[in-house]
Design a protein around this motif. Structure first.
Motif, PDB file in Angstrom:
ATOM      1  N   UNK A 193     -14.433   7.630 -13.059  1.00  0.00           N
ATOM      2  CA  UNK A 193     -13.028   7.211 -12.538  1.00  0.00           C
ATOM      3  C   UNK A 193     -13.101   7.191 -11.276  1.00  0.00           C
ATOM      4  N   UNK A 194     -13.309   8.248 -10.487  1.00  0.00           N
ATOM      5  CA  UNK A 194     -13.302   8.033  -9.079  1.00  0.00           C
ATOM      6  C   UNK A 194     -12.008   8.455  -8.664  1.00  0.00           C
ATOM      7  N   UNK A 195     -11.498   8.231  -7.362  1.00  0.00           N
ATOM      8  CA  UNK A 195     -10.300   8.621  -6.964  1.00  0.00           C
ATOM      9  C   UNK A 195      -9.286   7.478  -6.365  1.00  0.00           C
ATOM     10  N   UNK A 196      -8.099   7.717  -6.224  1.00  0.00           N
ATOM     11  CA  UNK A 196      -7.087   6.604  -5.630  1.00  0.00           C
ATOM     12  C   UNK A 196      -5.738   6.837  -6.282  1.00  0.00           C
ATOM     13  N   UNK A 197      -5.037   6.088  -5.837  1.00  0.00           N
ATOM     14  CA  UNK A 197      -3.526   6.235  -6.126  1.00  0.00           C
ATOM     15  C   UNK A 197      -3.017   5.215  -7.159  1.00  0.00           C
ATOM     16  N   UNK A 198      -3.949   4.432  -7.808  1.00  0.00           N
ATOM     17  CA  UNK A 198      -3.807   3.628  -8.953  1.00  0.00           C
ATOM     18  C   UNK A 198      -4.712   3.852  -9.978  1.00  0.00           C
ATOM     19  N   UNK A 199      -4.319   4.053 -11.253  1.00  0.00           N
ATOM     20  CA  UNK A 199      -5.186   4.504 -12.353  1.00  0.00           C
ATOM     21  C   UNK A 199      -5.118   3.146 -13.332  1.00  0.00           C
ATOM     22  N   UNK A 200      -6.315   2.762 -13.954  1.00  0.00           N
ATOM     23  CA  UNK A 200      -6.448   1.504 -14.742  1.00  0.00           C
ATOM     24  C   UNK A 200      -6.896   2.231 -15.877  1.00  0.00           C
ATOM     25  N   UNK A 201      -6.251   1.694 -17.175  1.00  0.00           N
ATOM     26  CA  UNK A 201      -6.696   2.083 -18.539  1.00  0.00           C
ATOM     27  C   UNK A 201      -6.903   0.860 -19.169  1.00  0.00           C
ATOM     28  N   UNK A 202      -7.744   0.996 -20.077  1.00  0.00           N
ATOM     29  CA  UNK A 202      -8.082   0.044 -21.147  1.00  0.00           C
ATOM     30  C   UNK A 202      -8.002   0.630 -22.643  1.00  0.00           C
ATOM     31  N   UNK A 203      -6.950  -0.009 -23.135  1.00  0.00           N
ATOM     32  CA  UNK A 203      -6.638   0.602 -24.624  1.00  0.00           C
ATOM     33  C   UNK A 203      -6.367   2.291 -24.645  1.00  0.00           C
ATOM     34  N   UNK A 204      -6.029   2.586 -23.407  1.00  0.00           N
ATOM     35  CA  UNK A 204      -5.472   4.039 -23.563  1.00  0.00           C
ATOM     36  C   UNK A 204      -6.426   5.055 -22.779  1.00  0.00           C
ATOM     37  N   UNK A 205      -7.616   4.327 -22.425  1.00  0.00           N
ATOM     38  CA  UNK A 205      -8.468   5.154 -21.929  1.00  0.00           C
ATOM     39  C   UNK A 205      -8.606   4.973 -20.227  1.00  0.00           C
ATOM     40  N   UNK A 206      -8.383   5.956 -19.531  1.00  0.00           N
ATOM     41  CA  UNK A 206      -8.698   5.909 -18.146  1.00  0.00           C
ATOM     42  C   UNK A 206     -10.114   5.573 -17.744  1.00  0.00           C
ATOM     43  N   UNK A 207     -10.518   4.443 -16.788  1.00  0.00           N
ATOM     44  CA  UNK A 207     -11.687   3.997 -16.577  1.00  0.00           C
ATOM     45  C   UNK A 207     -11.841   3.790 -15.174  1.00  0.00           C
ATOM     46  N   UNK A 208     -10.713   3.775 -14.613  1.00  0.00           N
ATOM     47  CA  UNK A 208     -11.009   3.737 -12.962  1.00  0.00           C
ATOM     48  C   UNK A 208      -9.775   4.004 -12.198  1.00  0.00           C
ATOM     49  N   UNK A 209      -9.850   4.832 -11.104  1.00  0.00           N
ATOM     50  CA  UNK A 209      -8.898   4.992 -10.063  1.00  0.00           C
ATOM     51  C   UNK A 209      -9.424   4.325  -8.754  1.00  0.00           C
ATOM     52  N   UNK A 210      -8.301   3.518  -8.232  1.00  0.00           N
ATOM     53  CA  UNK A 210      -8.452   2.880  -6.994  1.00  0.00           C
ATOM     54  C   UNK A 210      -7.437   2.856  -5.980  1.00  0.00           C
ATOM     55  N   UNK A 211      -7.512   2.590  -4.850  1.00  0.00           N
ATOM     56  CA  UNK A 211      -6.740   2.685  -3.643  1.00  0.00           C
ATOM     57  C   UNK A 211      -6.126   1.432  -3.417  1.00  0.00           C
ATOM     58  N   UNK A 212      -4.985   1.232  -3.491  1.00  0.00           N
ATOM     59  CA  UNK A 212      -4.265  -0.211  -3.157  1.00  0.00           C
ATOM     60  C   UNK A 212      -3.704   0.068  -1.879  1.00  0.00           C
ATOM     61  N   UNK A 213      -3.258  -1.262  -1.330  1.00  0.00           N
ATOM     62  CA  UNK A 213      -2.629  -1.255   0.085  1.00  0.00           C
ATOM     63  C   UNK A 213      -1.134  -2.077  -0.473  1.00  0.00           C
ATOM     64  N   UNK A 214      -0.489  -2.112   0.707  1.00  0.00           N
ATOM     65  CA  UNK A 214       0.741  -2.696   0.699  1.00  0.00           C
ATOM     66  C   UNK A 214       0.978  -3.849   1.747  1.00  0.00           C
ATOM     67  N   UNK A 215       1.392  -4.968   1.479  1.00  0.00           N
ATOM     68  CA  UNK A 215       1.502  -5.908   2.705  1.00  0.00           C
ATOM     69  C   UNK A 215       2.570  -6.927   2.536  1.00  0.00           C
ATOM     70  N   UNK A 216       3.129  -7.340   3.519  1.00  0.00           N
ATOM     71  CA  UNK A 216       4.329  -8.141   3.205  1.00  0.00           C
ATOM     72  C   UNK A 216       3.897  -9.418   2.609  1.00  0.00           C
ATOM     73  N   UNK A 217       4.427 -10.152   1.459  1.00  0.00           N
ATOM     74  CA  UNK A 217       4.202 -11.321   1.041  1.00  0.00           C
ATOM     75  C   UNK A 217       4.502 -12.510   2.144  1.00  0.00           C
ATOM     76  N   UNK A 218       3.206 -13.276   2.427  1.00  0.00           N
ATOM     77  CA  UNK A 218       3.622 -14.260   3.731  1.00  0.00           C
ATOM     78  C   UNK A 218       4.857 -15.112   2.909  1.00  0.00           C
TER      79      UNK A 218
END
Length: 532
Positions: free
Chosen positions: A110-135
């Motif tokens: 799974x790892x660490x991060x502020x976003x959790x990704x699930x496949x059919x209800x199973x947590x498979x990965x955590x990632x770090x997202x960023x925020x930026x202004x849409x151009x």
């Protein structure tokens, strides 16, 4: 006397930020972390996403610290052709896979991060997202790293290829002998920040909380044309000189494979098909090429041609190493430029660069230097020479204390001095002891500090006389010899830091840390330690 404060000199902590609202950061714009992210300037460029040869979208994305980021909405929309449904609540991306599509949920890390990704209800990965202004709209938008999305899609047996601009996905429906049609039907971002709301429900990219449309989604500018015709323009011809026609030149394919091996990357997860006409999937070079492209070590010539036989320059090779080490901004590295960094860290030591293109001999020397840097040093003639392993110095050396230095030039001088100090350390085994030679700066502001569990012995006269001490403190020297010898029994670890007096702090700060020790067979080892 001394201030043992580890320096911290990094940008605002984006990794731990909270993300609010569907696709946007609007709900948490009041926090300092998000403000830092949304006001930061990323170099946006138009990318493309294709699924089984059909253009899905042309979002604008960026690269940060060696990793490519796409707007989250477009990444989630990429699997429309498989009828995969996505939901998003600002923190959790949940994928619902239709029955009949095989899913691999083995070996989940799974790892660490502020976003959790699930496949059919199973947590498979955590990632770090960023925020930026849409151009287009200026609305703060969530961006996620493409590499981790690809690894999640691997579990659905979607094969991905990435050349720095184009994300190409191939998927075969169960029981099918050829890739399935995309089936996408929504419209993409119009360049005016419309966000592509018409594709948000049903078989589209999101449902529930993630289905908000318009500028709230912040779809990056560029034409979407989901479900339209594939790109038909042929790739440009590769007119790069071929290494086989330049005596002694090394090829791009050889350098790529050698760097992947030197970096220790696994090539076991290479896709079963290749988009490159010169490196088919059955080629022995394919696993290394696929791994290198996925890690953004190297950029292929085009989406359909890698350029395995192309010549490379020393600058291109230096850039590939820099990409592989993921060191962040060059301005934070010793020298401040690519060539100066490569020289300062020892990457190009012994490289002659006699011709226009990188030679086979210089390539072998550069790869050997990289291995030495990653190992922390190497033995030569019975003497171990420390190699200060390159790291992202903004995070490893200077995090949060830029005020300790008067200017950027002072910061550059500090990191250059630190690399020079550690790269000048040698060690040897003699009569059952580990003898370490530390250089001494003529400027008394700069000094070494060393400690071992049971104390150390040090000599200021080349080993004629030894003095025991609980620790060696170079700031207490009354004279400045060219070097100092340290002595401990073999098997004992010695920790060495390099420090500088800083009047603003009323003491000193540590700029680098290396541990040296011998193993049970008497082999000497060195490892750089983080100051964080």
């Amino acid at each position: 006397m001394r201030n043992r404060r580890w320096l911290r000199w990094a940008a605002a902590g984006l990794a731990g930020m909270a993300l609010g609202g569907p696709w946007t950061a609007a709900a948490v714009q009041g926090t300092g972390a998000v403000q830092a992210a949304t006001t930061g300037k990323y170099a946006m460029t138009v990318k493309s996403i294709t699924f089984n040869g059909t253009l899905v979208a042309r979002p604008q994305g960026f690269t940060y610290q060696g990793t490519a980021y796409f707007p989250a909405w477009y990444v989630m929309r990429a699997l429309q052709g498989m009828q995969v449904k996505s939901s998003w609540d600002g923190h959790n991306w949940k994928l619902t896979i239709p029955a009949g599509i095989p899913v691999d949920l083995s070996n989940v890390q799974v790892g660490t991060g502020n976003v959790a990704i699930y496949i059919n209800g199973t947590l498979v990965k955590r990632i770090n997202s960023l925020v930026a202004a849409d151009p287009a709209s200026g609305v703060p938008t969530v961006y996620i790293p493409v590499w981790y999305a690809m690894r999640v899609f691997d579990r659905l047996h979607v094969q991905s290829a990435w050349d720095g601009t184009h994300w190409m996905m191939v998927w075969k429906a169960p029981g099918s002998s050829s890739p399935s049609a995309s089936g996408g039907s929504g419209s993409g971002s119009s360049g005016a920040g419309s966000g592509g709301g018409t594709a948000s429900s049903g078989s589209g990219a999101s449902s529930g909380a993630g289905a908000s449309s318009g500028s709230a989604q912040g779809g990056s500018s560029g034409s979407g044309n989901t479900g339209g015709s594939p790109e038909t323009a042929p790739p440009p011809p590769d007119t790069t000189p071929q290494a086989s026609s330049v005596p002694g030149a090394v090829s791009k394919g050889t350098l790529t494979a050698d760097l992947v091996a030197a970096l220790g990357w696994s090539t076991a997860q290479a896709p079963a098909s290749s988009p490159y006409d010169d490196v088919p999937a059955g080629d022995a070079l394919w696993p290394a090429v696929a791994t290198a492209v996925a890690h953004q070590l190297v950029q292929p010539f085009s989406s359909a041609h890698f350029g395995r036989g192309d010549v490379v320059t020393l600058t291109q090779a230096e850039q590939m190493v820099y990409n592989g080490l993921q060191l962040g901004s060059l301005q934070d590295q010793p020298g401040g430029t690519l060539a100066a960094w490569a020289d300062a860290c020892g990457l190009t030591q012994g490289v002659t660069q006699a011709g226009l293109y990188l030679s086979q001999a210089d390539e072998q020397q550069l790869v050997s230097n990289l291995k030495r840097l990653l190992a922390g040093g190497a033995l030569s003639g019975g003497v171990f020479h420390v190699a200060y392993t390159p790291e992202d110095e903004a995070a490893w050396t200077f995090s949060g204390a830029a005020s300790a230095f008067a200017s950027s030039s002072d910061i550059q001088q500090a990191i250059l001095n630190t690399y020079q100090f550690f790269n000048s350390i040698t060690a040897r085994v003699q009569n059952g002891d580990l003898i370490i030679t530390l250089p001494v700066s003529r400027d008394a502001r700069w000094f070494a500090f060393a400690a071992a569990p049971n104390g150390v012995e040090y000599s200021l006269d080349g080993g004629n006389n030894w003095q025991p001490a609980a620790q060696f403190d170079g700031s207490q020297l009354t004279n400045q010899p060219a070097n100092v010898l340290l002595r401990v029994p073999i098997g004992i670890r010695v920790d060495v830091t390099y420090n500088v007096f800083v009047p603003q702090t009323g003491g000193s700060v540590s700029l680098g840390w290396v541990a040296l020790w011998t193993d049970g067979s008497g082999q000497i080892h060195a490892q750089r330690i983080s100051l964080l």
